[in-house]
Design a protein around this motif. Structure first.
Motif, PDB file in Angstrom:
ATOM      1  N   GLY A  55     131.941 -15.070 -30.896  1.00  0.00           N
ATOM      2  CA  GLY A  55     131.520 -13.698 -30.651  1.00  0.00           C
ATOM      3  C   GLY A  55     131.948 -12.763 -31.770  1.00  0.00           C
ATOM      4  N   LEU A  56     133.170 -12.963 -32.278  1.00  0.00           N
ATOM      5  CA  LEU A  56     133.657 -12.132 -33.371  1.00  0.00           C
ATOM      6  C   LEU A  56     132.860 -12.372 -34.651  1.00  0.00           C
ATOM      7  N   VAL A  57     132.553 -13.635 -34.942  1.00  0.00           N
ATOM      8  CA  VAL A  57     131.787 -13.959 -36.150  1.00  0.00           C
ATOM      9  C   VAL A  57     130.377 -13.374 -36.070  1.00  0.00           C
ATOM     10  N   VAL A  58     129.737 -13.502 -34.923  1.00  0.00           N
ATOM     11  CA  VAL A  58     128.375 -12.991 -34.759  1.00  0.00           C
ATOM     12  C   VAL A  58     128.346 -11.472 -34.922  1.00  0.00           C
ATOM     13  N   ALA A  59     129.241 -10.797 -34.218  1.00  0.00           N
ATOM     14  CA  ALA A  59     129.268  -9.334 -34.300  1.00  0.00           C
ATOM     15  C   ALA A  59     129.627  -8.856 -35.704  1.00  0.00           C
ATOM     16  N   GLY A  60     130.616  -9.510 -36.323  1.00  0.00           N
ATOM     17  CA  GLY A  60     131.029  -9.111 -37.659  1.00  0.00           C
ATOM     18  C   GLY A  60     129.953  -9.335 -38.709  1.00  0.00           C
ATOM     19  N   SER A  61     129.209 -10.438 -38.585  1.00  0.00           N
ATOM     20  CA  SER A  61     128.174 -10.735 -39.579  1.00  0.00           C
ATOM     21  C   SER A  61     127.029  -9.743 -39.501  1.00  0.00           C
ATOM     22  N   VAL A  62     126.596  -9.402 -38.291  1.00  0.00           N
ATOM     23  CA  VAL A  62     125.524  -8.405 -38.168  1.00  0.00           C
ATOM     24  C   VAL A  62     126.017  -7.036 -38.612  1.00  0.00           C
ATOM     25  N   LEU A  63     127.268  -6.721 -38.299  1.00  0.00           N
ATOM     26  CA  LEU A  63     127.835  -5.444 -38.720  1.00  0.00           C
ATOM     27  C   LEU A  63     127.834  -5.314 -40.238  1.00  0.00           C
ATOM     28  N   LEU A  64     128.183  -6.386 -40.931  1.00  0.00           N
ATOM     29  CA  LEU A  64     128.271  -6.346 -42.391  1.00  0.00           C
ATOM     30  C   LEU A  64     126.920  -6.533 -43.072  1.00  0.00           C
ATOM     31  N   LEU A  65     126.055  -7.343 -42.482  1.00  0.00           N
ATOM     32  CA  LEU A  65     124.818  -7.737 -43.161  1.00  0.00           C
ATOM     33  C   LEU A  65     123.572  -7.080 -42.592  1.00  0.00           C
ATOM     34  N   GLY A  66     123.726  -6.215 -41.593  1.00  0.00           N
ATOM     35  CA  GLY A  66     122.552  -5.600 -40.979  1.00  0.00           C
ATOM     36  C   GLY A  66     121.686  -4.850 -41.970  1.00  0.00           C
ATOM     37  N   ALA A  67     122.322  -4.055 -42.845  1.00  0.00           N
ATOM     38  CA  ALA A  67     121.556  -3.302 -43.843  1.00  0.00           C
ATOM     39  C   ALA A  67     120.865  -4.228 -44.836  1.00  0.00           C
ATOM     40  N   LEU A  68     121.536  -5.308 -45.228  1.00  0.00           N
ATOM     41  CA  LEU A  68     120.931  -6.263 -46.161  1.00  0.00           C
ATOM     42  C   LEU A  68     119.735  -6.962 -45.531  1.00  0.00           C
ATOM     43  N   ILE A  69     119.855  -7.313 -44.243  1.00  0.00           N
ATOM     44  CA  ILE A  69     118.730  -7.945 -43.548  1.00  0.00           C
ATOM     45  C   ILE A  69     117.546  -6.988 -43.501  1.00  0.00           C
ATOM     46  N   GLY A  70     117.811  -5.732 -43.144  1.00  0.00           N
ATOM     47  CA  GLY A  70     116.734  -4.757 -43.095  1.00  0.00           C
ATOM     48  C   GLY A  70     116.100  -4.507 -44.451  1.00  0.00           C
TER      49      GLY A  70
ATOM     50  N   THR B 216     136.978 -32.768 -36.388  1.00  0.00           N
ATOM     51  CA  THR B 216     136.612 -31.944 -35.233  1.00  0.00           C
ATOM     52  C   THR B 216     136.546 -30.478 -35.622  1.00  0.00           C
ATOM     53  N   VAL B 217     137.531 -30.028 -36.403  1.00  0.00           N
ATOM     54  CA  VAL B 217     137.530 -28.635 -36.863  1.00  0.00           C
ATOM     55  C   VAL B 217     136.312 -28.360 -37.729  1.00  0.00           C
ATOM     56  N   VAL B 218     135.949 -29.321 -38.562  1.00  0.00           N
ATOM     57  CA  VAL B 218     134.757 -29.168 -39.399  1.00  0.00           C
ATOM     58  C   VAL B 218     133.506 -29.034 -38.535  1.00  0.00           C
ATOM     59  N   CYS B 219     133.427 -29.859 -37.497  1.00  0.00           N
ATOM     60  CA  CYS B 219     132.263 -29.788 -36.602  1.00  0.00           C
ATOM     61  C   CYS B 219     132.195 -28.436 -35.901  1.00  0.00           C
ATOM     62  N   TYR B 220     133.356 -27.959 -35.415  1.00  0.00           N
ATOM     63  CA  TYR B 220     133.375 -26.641 -34.778  1.00  0.00           C
ATOM     64  C   TYR B 220     132.923 -25.566 -35.760  1.00  0.00           C
ATOM     65  N   THR B 221     133.383 -25.647 -36.992  1.00  0.00           N
ATOM     66  CA  THR B 221     133.015 -24.652 -38.005  1.00  0.00           C
ATOM     67  C   THR B 221     131.521 -24.694 -38.299  1.00  0.00           C
ATOM     68  N   VAL B 222     130.980 -25.908 -38.420  1.00  0.00           N
ATOM     69  CA  VAL B 222     129.544 -26.050 -38.689  1.00  0.00           C
ATOM     70  C   VAL B 222     128.731 -25.473 -37.543  1.00  0.00           C
ATOM     71  N   VAL B 223     129.151 -25.740 -36.316  1.00  0.00           N
ATOM     72  CA  VAL B 223     128.424 -25.227 -35.145  1.00  0.00           C
ATOM     73  C   VAL B 223     128.420 -23.705 -35.140  1.00  0.00           C
ATOM     74  N   ILE B 224     129.575 -23.096 -35.372  1.00  0.00           N
ATOM     75  CA  ILE B 224     129.660 -21.631 -35.340  1.00  0.00           C
ATOM     76  C   ILE B 224     128.850 -21.016 -36.473  1.00  0.00           C
ATOM     77  N   ILE B 225     128.908 -21.617 -37.671  1.00  0.00           N
ATOM     78  CA  ILE B 225     128.149 -21.083 -38.807  1.00  0.00           C
ATOM     79  C   ILE B 225     126.651 -21.175 -38.550  1.00  0.00           C
ATOM     80  N   LEU B 226     126.191 -22.341 -38.080  1.00  0.00           N
ATOM     81  CA  LEU B 226     124.761 -22.501 -37.804  1.00  0.00           C
ATOM     82  C   LEU B 226     124.300 -21.552 -36.708  1.00  0.00           C
ATOM     83  N   ALA B 227     125.112 -21.402 -35.663  1.00  0.00           N
ATOM     84  CA  ALA B 227     124.749 -20.473 -34.585  1.00  0.00           C
ATOM     85  C   ALA B 227     124.703 -19.038 -35.091  1.00  0.00           C
ATOM     86  N   ASP B 228     125.603 -18.685 -36.004  1.00  0.00           N
ATOM     87  CA  ASP B 228     125.605 -17.342 -36.576  1.00  0.00           C
ATOM     88  C   ASP B 228     124.376 -17.126 -37.457  1.00  0.00           C
TER      89      ASP B 228
END
Length: 574
Positions: free
Chosen positions: A89-104, A153-165
């Protein structure tokens, strides 16, 4: 009667529509032709509106399923612990907060079809790959934990969160493209048609918000998490093909979508902003040209990204509807909704899971009522007055939630509001309005995952917790009565601000401004989670309710100020 109905210039384009009476007579004449009784229906089914509705429904259904499932998957992977979900949740919110203007900005600078297709492809492929990784982790979890001393396992968790983000960022870009830009062009900038399409898309979103998590939840419950991942994977692949085909067809049959930016610029305000920005950019480039060219490529790229974000936020601030957009964002800082926080609190008050499911269904109905009310109010009183009426209705209903804090049965510790209470009265007050909870005094607001049925984007529980029946249900009844009825005004107000953004923002800035709006929404949403972390106990929930109402009141006050300025400007212009 004039044949130009409610058509307004936007971005230098004016489109005339037939009035409703003319269209109705034309439709009747069409139906009267022998041998062609279903001509009108066939035309509608092949038209851009229906194709957008179907494409939007598929996209929303997939989004809702994925957002629900990924939270459950992360909890299951980390041993029924909320840590991975919180990080996600923190990664998703933070990424949109930082990259929202770039996406637009990316949406604004590229052709509409390329933006839509790229966003759609990135979103669905990211979810597909993430589902495959999750299926492998669930199937071979023990073996994976033994590799690299558990670091795989940590790598898999990281990949999942990055892809979901990445999927969430692509979904944000797709939403901005279709619901904030394409719809405006498809309706020919006709305000009545635009209001109808906005309301229909919101109704689709309301329905899928309830049904999609239920569907994938049943698959996961009756089968397994692996089957649930496979179901989401298959849905995304099929949805990708259908949405790609439908959006491509819409782009072909609506020629205006290929015109970006418009050839004839008539919006003086937008033209003036672009001229000033170009002059400022020329002066800045002349001053710093030598300095920039001496920087390495990576630093120049970073400097460009920062400059783009700054320009996007400045463009958002300069918009005439800035206060209205900020007012909508402030409504995100609230615990008064059907999320895991409010339903978790209801569980501590003795509300069963079956009753919560029923209340969620009723809230969906009131949300649909809000979309119907919006279209009728806009047609009768105008768009700005619709926002004022919706704001008053929303605030009026939320007063019931404030009353619930002080009503019989509330676990609220009133000494937290009045710190000068004596310790004796504070203890008696606490004993009067609370009841024992299972577990220790440090029990969190949400119980362990093992007692939860994951059947929606909220948590629903098996049975009432033993020994937790309050002395009165008046408080919890007032709370949910306020939350449910307030959704009528909430969704009507949301649609009002959405259409104000669509009508007011010039075409060349539509993407970046809506991207910044998404960033502001996520920022205010983060604040409400910080509130809950700061006050997690049920006896603190009353404080969260009061703070939420204060934020919502501030948001509506911003809209009132915008409405006052807009009406005064209109009077001066006329």
């Amino acid at each position: 009667m004039s044949q130009q109905t409610d058509a307004s210039p936007c971005g230098g384009v004016v489109v005339e529509f037939e009035c409703d009476d003319v269209k109705d007579s034309t439709a009747k004449h069409t139906r009267s032709i022998p041998g062609e009784p279903n001509c009108e229906s066939l035309i509608y089914l092949k038209g851009p509106k229906f194709l957008i509705y179907v494409s939007g429904a598929l996209s929303m259904w997939g989004d809702r399923m994925w957002h629900f499932a990924i939270s459950v998957f992360l909890i299951e992977l980390y041993g029924h612990n909320l840590l991975l979900t919180a990080v996600f949740g923190l990664v998703v919110a933070g990424s949109v907060l930082l990259l929202g203007a770039l996406i637009g900005d990316w949406v604004d600078r590229n052709p509409r079809n390329k933006v839509a297709h790229a966003s759609l492809f990135i979103q669905n492929i990211s979810v597909t790959i993430c589902s495959i990784v999750l299926m492998l982790v669930f199937s071979y979890k023990q073996r994976i934990e033994e590799i690299w001393d558990g670091w795989l396992t940590v790598v898999c968790y990281t990949v999942v969160i990055i892809l979901a983000d990445v999927a969430n960022l692509a979904s944000t870009a797709l939403t901005i493209t279709i619901q904030r830009d394409w719809i405006v062009v498809i309706t020919g900038y006709n305000r009545g048609h635009l209001a109808g399409m906005n309301a229909t898309m919101r109704r689709i979103d309301q329905v899928t918000n309830i049904l999609a998590p239920l569907a994938v939840g049943q698959v996961m419950t009756l089968a397994s998490n692996v089957v649930g991942c496979g179901f989401i994977l298959a849905w995304n692949l099929v949805s990708l093909i259908v949405e790609f085909f439908f959006l491509s067809r819409v782009y072909r049959i609506v020629p205006a979508l290929s015109v970006k930016p418009p050839t004839a610029e008539t919006d003086g305000a937008c033209q003036g902003r672009r001229t000033r920005r170009r002059l400022q950019g020329n002066r800045s480039s002349n001053v710093h040209l030598k300095e920039i060219t001496n920087l390495p490529l990576c630093f120049r790229r970073f400097r460009w990204l920062v400059s783009t974000c700054k320009d996007g936020w400045m463009a958002y601030y300069r918009q005439p509807v800035f206060l209205a957009g900020m007012g909508l964002a402030f409504l995100y800082t609230t615990v008064l909704g059907f999320d895991c926080i409010t339903t978790g609190y209801a569980y501590t008050q003795g509300i069963s899971g079956s009753l919560l499911s029923l209340l969620m269904g009723v809230s969906a109905i009131t949300g649909l009522m809000g979309t119907v009310m919006f279209t009728r109010l806009r047609k009768t009183y105008g768009l700005i007055n619709t926002g004022i009426i919706s704001s008053c209705l929303h605030l009026g209903c939320l007063l019931l939630c404030v009353c619930s804090v002080f009503a019989p049965g509330s676990p609220m510790d009133h000494s937290l509001l009045v710190p000068y209470f004596s310790s004796t009265s504070s203890v008696s007050q606490r004993q009067k309005h609370t009841y024992p909870l299972t577990g220790g005094s440090n029990q969190p607001l949400l119980p362990d995952r093992s007692s939860i049925h994951w059947t929606n984007n909220t948590v629903l529980f098996d049975n009432d917790p033993s020994g937790t029946t309050p002395e009165s249900y008046i408080s919890i009844i007032l709370l949910f009565l306020g939350v449910i009825t307030a959704r009528i005004g909430l969704w009507s107000f949301d649609l009002t601000v959405t259409q104000l953004l669509q009508e007011t923002i010039c075409e060349s800035e539509r993407g970046v401004v809506n991207g910044v709006q998404s960033s502001v929404n996520y920022l205010m949403d983060l604040l409400h989670f910080i509130m809950v972390i700061s006050a997690p106990q049920p006896e603190h929930f009353g404080i969260l309710v009061i703070i939420s109402v204060l934020f919502i009141t501030t948001g509506h006050s911003m809209y009132f100020l915008y409405a006052h300025k807009a009406k005064r400007k209109h009077r001066l212009d006329t």
